[in-house]
Structure formats: structure tokens, C-alpha cells
Write an enzyme that holds these catalytic residues in place. Structure first.
Site, PDB file in Angstrom:
ATOM      1  N   SER A  13       0.836  -1.193   0.000  1.00  0.00           N
ATOM      2  CA  SER A  13       0.000   0.000   0.000  1.00  0.00           C
ATOM      3  C   SER A  13       0.876   1.249   0.000  1.00  0.00           C
ATOM      4  O   SER A  13       1.718   1.433   0.886  1.00  0.00           O
ATOM      5  CB  SER A  13      -0.889   0.008   1.240  1.00  0.00           C
ATOM      6  OG  SER A  13      -1.445   1.295   1.405  1.00  0.00           O
ATOM      7  N   HIS A  36      -1.322  -1.253  -4.130  1.00  0.00           N
ATOM      8  CA  HIS A  36      -2.618  -0.920  -3.529  1.00  0.00           C
ATOM      9  C   HIS A  36      -2.670   0.590  -3.305  1.00  0.00           C
ATOM     10  O   HIS A  36      -1.826   1.165  -2.618  1.00  0.00           O
ATOM     11  CB  HIS A  36      -2.724  -1.675  -2.204  1.00  0.00           C
ATOM     12  CG  HIS A  36      -4.025  -1.535  -1.500  1.00  0.00           C
ATOM     13  ND1 HIS A  36      -5.134  -2.295  -1.808  1.00  0.00           N
ATOM     14  CD2 HIS A  36      -4.398  -0.748  -0.469  1.00  0.00           C
ATOM     15  CE1 HIS A  36      -6.124  -1.979  -0.997  1.00  0.00           C
ATOM     16  NE2 HIS A  36      -5.716  -1.026  -0.178  1.00  0.00           N
ATOM     17  N   ASP A  38      -4.786   3.645  -1.889  1.00  0.00           N
ATOM     18  CA  ASP A  38      -5.876   3.986  -0.974  1.00  0.00           C
ATOM     19  C   ASP A  38      -6.394   5.389  -1.253  1.00  0.00           C
ATOM     20  O   ASP A  38      -5.691   6.379  -1.050  1.00  0.00           O
ATOM     21  CB  ASP A  38      -5.377   3.909   0.481  1.00  0.00           C
ATOM     22  CG  ASP A  38      -5.158   2.479   0.928  1.00  0.00           C
ATOM     23  OD1 ASP A  38      -6.108   1.683   0.830  1.00  0.00           O
ATOM     24  OD2 ASP A  38      -4.036   2.156   1.366  1.00  0.00           O
ATOM     25  N   MET A  40      -9.008   8.132  -0.132  1.00  0.00           N
ATOM     26  CA  MET A  40      -9.857   8.483   1.028  1.00  0.00           C
ATOM     27  C   MET A  40     -10.359   9.910   0.875  1.00  0.00           C
ATOM     28  O   MET A  40      -9.624  10.781   0.409  1.00  0.00           O
ATOM     29  CB  MET A  40      -9.040   8.384   2.320  1.00  0.00           C
ATOM     30  CG  MET A  40      -8.376   7.043   2.544  1.00  0.00           C
ATOM     31  SD  MET A  40      -7.617   6.984   4.166  1.00  0.00           S
ATOM     32  CE  MET A  40      -6.671   5.468   4.049  1.00  0.00           C
ATOM     33  N   HIS A  69      -8.343   1.075  -3.965  1.00  0.00           N
ATOM     34  CA  HIS A  69      -9.247   0.835  -2.833  1.00  0.00           C
ATOM     35  C   HIS A  69      -9.926   2.160  -2.511  1.00  0.00           C
ATOM     36  O   HIS A  69      -9.299   3.065  -1.943  1.00  0.00           O
ATOM     37  CB  HIS A  69      -8.423   0.306  -1.627  1.00  0.00           C
ATOM     38  CG  HIS A  69      -9.236   0.090  -0.389  1.00  0.00           C
ATOM     39  ND1 HIS A  69      -8.658  -0.107   0.852  1.00  0.00           N
ATOM     40  CD2 HIS A  69     -10.578   0.023  -0.179  1.00  0.00           C
ATOM     41  CE1 HIS A  69      -9.607  -0.267   1.761  1.00  0.00           C
ATOM     42  NE2 HIS A  69     -10.780  -0.190   1.164  1.00  0.00           N
ATOM     43  N   MET A  71     -12.110   4.399  -0.517  1.00  0.00           N
ATOM     44  CA  MET A  71     -12.781   4.618   0.773  1.00  0.00           C
ATOM     45  C   MET A  71     -13.440   5.983   0.700  1.00  0.00           C
ATOM     46  O   MET A  71     -13.000   6.962   1.317  1.00  0.00           O
ATOM     47  CB  MET A  71     -11.753   4.538   1.914  1.00  0.00           C
ATOM     48  CG  MET A  71     -11.307   3.108   2.189  1.00  0.00           C
ATOM     49  SD  MET A  71      -9.765   3.032   3.093  1.00  0.00           S
ATOM     50  CE  MET A  71      -8.621   3.203   1.742  1.00  0.00           C
ATOM     51  N   MET A 140     -11.798  -6.134   5.324  1.00  0.00           N
ATOM     52  CA  MET A 140     -10.925  -5.234   6.076  1.00  0.00           C
ATOM     53  C   MET A 140     -10.562  -5.871   7.413  1.00  0.00           C
ATOM     54  O   MET A 140     -11.437  -6.357   8.136  1.00  0.00           O
ATOM     55  CB  MET A 140     -11.612  -3.883   6.326  1.00  0.00           C
ATOM     56  CG  MET A 140     -11.795  -3.016   5.090  1.00  0.00           C
ATOM     57  SD  MET A 140     -10.256  -2.608   4.226  1.00  0.00           S
ATOM     58  CE  MET A 140      -9.357  -1.696   5.481  1.00  0.00           C
ATOM     59  N   GLY A 147      -2.951   3.669   8.124  1.00  0.00           N
ATOM     60  CA  GLY A 147      -1.999   2.563   8.119  1.00  0.00           C
ATOM     61  C   GLY A 147      -1.478   2.346   9.539  1.00  0.00           C
ATOM     62  O   GLY A 147      -1.731   3.142  10.444  1.00  0.00           O
ATOM     63  N   GLY A 148      -0.769   1.251   9.707  1.00  0.00           N
ATOM     64  CA  GLY A 148      -0.069   1.007  10.968  1.00  0.00           C
ATOM     65  C   GLY A 148      -0.933   0.539  12.126  1.00  0.00           C
ATOM     66  O   GLY A 148      -0.480   0.542  13.274  1.00  0.00           O
ATOM     67  N   ASP A 178      -6.800  -6.496   4.230  1.00  0.00           N
ATOM     68  CA  ASP A 178      -6.126  -5.191   4.246  1.00  0.00           C
ATOM     69  C   ASP A 178      -6.143  -4.650   5.667  1.00  0.00           C
ATOM     70  O   ASP A 178      -7.220  -4.442   6.246  1.00  0.00           O
ATOM     71  CB  ASP A 178      -6.885  -4.252   3.294  1.00  0.00           C
ATOM     72  CG  ASP A 178      -6.278  -2.858   3.206  1.00  0.00           C
ATOM     73  OD1 ASP A 178      -5.179  -2.640   3.748  1.00  0.00           O
ATOM     74  OD2 ASP A 178      -6.925  -1.991   2.577  1.00  0.00           O
ATOM     75  N   GLY A 179      -4.928  -4.429   6.201  1.00  0.00           N
ATOM     76  CA  GLY A 179      -4.803  -3.832   7.528  1.00  0.00           C
ATOM     77  C   GLY A 179      -4.082  -4.741   8.509  1.00  0.00           C
ATOM     78  O   GLY A 179      -4.519  -5.859   8.758  1.00  0.00           O
ATOM     79  N   GLY A 200       1.127  -2.221   4.065  1.00  0.00           N
ATOM     80  CA  GLY A 200       1.716  -0.888   3.988  1.00  0.00           C
ATOM     81  C   GLY A 200       2.979  -0.818   4.809  1.00  0.00           C
ATOM     82  O   GLY A 200       4.098  -0.884   4.278  1.00  0.00           O
ATOM     83  N   SER A 201       2.817  -0.729   6.133  1.00  0.00           N
ATOM     84  CA  SER A 201       3.976  -0.604   7.025  1.00  0.00           C
ATOM     85  C   SER A 201       4.942  -1.775   6.890  1.00  0.00           C
ATOM     86  O   SER A 201       6.160  -1.592   6.977  1.00  0.00           O
ATOM     87  CB  SER A 201       3.534  -0.525   8.487  1.00  0.00           C
ATOM     88  OG  SER A 201       2.228  -0.067   8.593  1.00  0.00           O
TER      89      SER A 201
END
Ligand code: DX5
Ligand code: ZN
Length: 239
Positions: A13, A36, A38, A40, A69, A71, A140, A147-148, A178-179, A200-201
Site C-alpha cells: 500500500s 494498492h 488507498d 480516502m 481501494h 474509501m 478489512m 496505516g499502521g 487489508d490492515g 503498507g507498514s
């Protein structure tokens, strides 16, 4: 990249990347299956990232396919434009759509894979009849927005039920999570039946994002094939 329920994919991500130089950040993950992205809107989620013009530029320079994605609210209006931008897959949140079947069909008609996302508290059962309309179901594993965050283990039964429904109906739908995906949590998510992993992280937070992708993929594939060996049976099927 092909969205297949049989293959384990790692989609980093860019939410965790350096937004000052996204082109260089994309080059660091050229061994990923997809990137990916994101989107938002500070309405559907309490955070704001990038919109269509930036995504259109990313689509032009990315060495890997784009996995969008969304959101965002008013997704029935906006998602088709992301498909028109040429994204490999476009995922909308069912909670933000007034007409998810119509929208999924529209995405496919415009050449994108159709993905549908569920927030953690949204049950999967009401949507199982929709599986043939989808290429990907995103479960999700954190509240969307940032993230994180820590992986929600409480989502594992939902992933298992989704995998069982996909197998039971014989449709070709990938299950994305995701997440909070790390080298540790990817094993549990894959054992439950997920096969596309957003991270992501756990990718951009490492000194070598490319190495992180390889090790995540190895862990995910190992766990996925050990618990679902029948899905990986390549023996010829009787006529
Ligand atoms: C969160 C986003 C995720 C996020 C994941 O709402 O949808 O894609 O980037 O980040 P990590 O892997 O750090 O949890
Ligand atoms: Zn995401």
C-alpha cells in the site's frame, strides 16, 4: 497479475510510501503483484489521501498493476472513472454504494476487475449471492482510514466463511485482506483463506521493501497451500 483464488499475491500500500516521490516509491516494489492505492475522502473515512488526477498519473508510470481501494462516499458516481483510468482492479465499499451489483457490472464493463470491500463490522452473509458479480472480496482487517493499525484477529472467522462460500459456489473470486498484515499475521490470514494481502507498514517500513515482499509472499503461500491443498491440485480433472 491475475486475480486468482489459487495464487498468493502481495499488494503493497502506497499509503505508507513517501508521497513526495511516488514514482521512485513504485520502483522499489517492482516485484509486487500489484500496488494498492488507498483513496480516502475525509467523509467515508476520517482521513484524506489522493484523488483521481493523481491516480491517473500513477497508472501511467507504475511498473505494476494498480489495485484501487476507494474509501469514499458517492462511490457509485466515482468508481467508474477509476476503471476508465485503466486500473487493474477497482474496489468499492459496499457500505458506500446504493447499487453494488450495478456498480460491479459497470466496473467490469469498463475493463476493470470488480472488488467489493467490507468494513470490519459489516457481515459477509448478506452479500454471498453477489459473489458471481465480483472478482475480489476485500475483508478489512482494521477499521479503514489509517496505516499502521493492529490486525483484528476477530475477522478470521469472517475470512473462513468467505473462503468456504467461494469454494462452495465454485466462483473465481479472490479474497483480499487489508490492515495489520505482517510476516506474522499473514500466516493466520492465509490459513483462514485469504490470498491477496495488502501491506503498507510491513513493506515500506522495512529497509528493503522488495525483500519484505518476498518474505511476506513466502509466508503467505506456505500457509495458504498447507491449509487449502485441494485448491492447489494441478492434476488433470476427469472429463
Ligand atoms: C487502511 C488502508 C490500508 C493501509 C494498510 O484504511 O486501507 O491499505 O494502507 O496499512 P498497514 O499495512 O500498515 O496496516
Ligand atoms: Zn486499503
Amino acid at each position: 497479475m491475475s486475480i486468482s483464488p489459487l495464487k498468493c499475491c502481495i499488494n503493497p500500500s502506497i499509503l505508507s510510501a513517501d508521497f513526495v516521490n511516488l514514482e521512485a516509491e513504485l520502483a522499489r516494489i517492482s516485484n509486487a503483484d500489484a500496488v494498492h492505492v488507498d483513496v480516502m475522502d475525509n467523509h467515508f473515512v476520517p482521513n484524506l489521501t489522493i484523488g483521481l488526477p493523481v491516480v491517473e498519473r500513477l497508472q501511467k508510470v507504475s511498473p505494476v498493476p494498480l489495485d484501487g481501494h476507494l474509501m469514499i462516499s458517492n462511490v457509485d458516481r466515482w468508481a467508474p472513472q477509476f476503471a476508465d483510468a485503466g486500473l487493474y482492479s477497482v474496489t468499492f465499499h459496499v457500505e458506500a454504494s446504493d447499487a453494488p451489483i450495478k456498480l460491479a457490472r459497470e466496473l467490469r464493463a469498463r475493463g476493470a476487475k470488480a472488488g467489493m470491500a467490507l468494513r470490519p463490522a459489516t457481515p459477509v452473509e448478506p452479500y454471498l449471492d453477489m459473489l458471481p458479480e465480483l472478482d475480489m472480496l476485500l475483508i478489512m482487517t482494521v477499521e479503514p482510514g489509517f496505516g499502521g493499525q493492529a490486525f483484528l484477529d476477530v475477522m478470521l472467522p469472517k475470512i473462513r466463511r468467505a473462503r468456504a462460500a467461494v469454494e462452495g459456489s465454485g466462483v473465481d473470486v479472490a479474497i483480499q485482506v487489508d490492515g495489520g498484515i505482517t510476516e506474522e499475521t499473514i500466516t493466520r490470514a492465509a490459513e483462514a483463506g485469504a490470498n491477496i494481502f495488502v501491506a503498507g507498514s510491513a513493506v515500506y517500513g522495512r529497509p528493503s521493501p522488495a525483500d519484505a515482499i518476498e518474505s511476506l509472499r513466502e509466508n503467505g503461500q506456505l500457509a495458504f497451500t498447507s491449509t487449502t491443498p485441494h485448491l492447489n491440485n494441478t492434476a488433470p480433472q476427469p472429463a
